[in-house]
Design an enzyme around this catalytic site. Sequence first.
Site, short mmCIF file in Angstrom:
data_model
loop_
_atom_site.label_atom_id
_atom_site.label_comp_id
_atom_site.label_asym_id
_atom_site.label_seq_id
_atom_site.Cartn_x
_atom_site.Cartn_y
_atom_site.Cartn_z
N CYS A 4 18.48 13.08 9.19
CA CYS A 4 17.38 12.15 8.87
C CYS A 4 16.94 12.36 7.43
O CYS A 4 16.51 13.46 7.04
CB CYS A 4 16.22 12.36 9.83
N THR A 95 15.29 0.36 8.62
CA THR A 95 16.57 0.94 8.20
C THR A 95 16.56 2.47 8.25
O THR A 95 17.62 3.08 8.33
CB THR A 95 16.93 0.50 6.77
N HIS A 98 12.84 7.02 11.12
CA HIS A 98 11.78 8.02 11.15
C HIS A 98 10.54 7.22 10.77
O HIS A 98 10.49 6.63 9.67
CB HIS A 98 12.09 9.15 10.15
N HIS A 100 7.51 5.30 9.47
CA HIS A 100 6.86 5.26 8.15
C HIS A 100 6.11 3.96 8.02
O HIS A 100 6.51 2.94 8.61
CB HIS A 100 7.90 5.40 7.02
P1 5GP Z 1 12.49 0.36 6.45
O1 5GP Z 1 13.56 -0.58 5.97
O2 5GP Z 1 13.07 1.36 7.43
O3 5GP Z 1 11.23 -0.27 6.91
O4 5GP Z 1 12.06 1.18 5.15
C1 5GP Z 1 12.83 2.21 4.62
C2 5GP Z 1 12.39 2.37 3.19
O5 5GP Z 1 12.84 3.65 2.75
C3 5GP Z 1 13.00 1.33 2.23
O6 5GP Z 1 11.95 0.64 1.57
C4 5GP Z 1 13.84 2.17 1.28
O7 5GP Z 1 13.81 1.70 -0.03
C5 5GP Z 1 13.22 3.55 1.42
N1 5GP Z 1 14.15 4.66 1.19
C6 5GP Z 1 15.40 4.80 1.72
N2 5GP Z 1 15.95 5.96 1.33
C7 5GP Z 1 15.02 6.57 0.53
C8 5GP Z 1 15.02 7.81 -0.17
O8 5GP Z 1 15.96 8.59 -0.16
N3 5GP Z 1 13.89 8.11 -0.87
C9 5GP Z 1 12.81 7.26 -0.91
N4 5GP Z 1 11.77 7.67 -1.63
N5 5GP Z 1 12.79 6.10 -0.25
C10 5GP Z 1 13.88 5.74 0.46
ZN ZN Z 2 13.18 12.47 10.49
#
Ligand code: 5GP
Ligand code: ZN
Length: 114
Positions: A4, A95, A98, A100
């Site tokens: 993760c 994506t 975990h 957030h």
């Molecule tokens: P989701 O698409 O799951 O709602 O949001 C995941 C977010 O995590 C995306 O906005 C993406 O840019 C961010 N993200 C993915 N990998 C990393 C990383 O390694 N570091 C940081 N700071 N953000 C990340």
């Molecule tokens: Zn995690």
Amino acid sequence: MDGCIFCKIIKKELPSTIYYENERVIAIKDINPATPVHVLIIPKEHIESVKDITSDNANVLIDIHIAANAVAEQLGIKDKGYRLITNCGKGAGQTVFHLHYHLLGGIEMNPKII
Ligand code: 5GP
Ligand code: ZN
């Protein structure tokens, strides 16, 4: 949790720009910001998504909101307005599995879609 990316960031095995941290949550700059202010508020406990919130772990949602308020003030968007959103599941665009919350601001969001 193994593999993760957010657990690795929490353990400082991967770098990040940290705006806020305590024993239960961390707030970091999104690596690919969608808005001028784009911060991820992440519980340190590995919870997959908001569908996994129960009465046993729901207290962390208070910490997430307190962190969001602190970061919004720190980054100067508290009075201008911002969004705090979470994507739950692939179909909603999640994506990283975990939990957030995205703190999004620094841009005029009108006209709005929701
Ligand atoms: P989701 O698409 O799951 O709602 O949001 C995941 C977010 O995590 C995306 O906005 C993406 O840019 C961010 N993200 C993915 N990998 C990393 C990383 O390694 N570091 C940081 N700071 N953000 C990340
Ligand atoms: Zn995690």
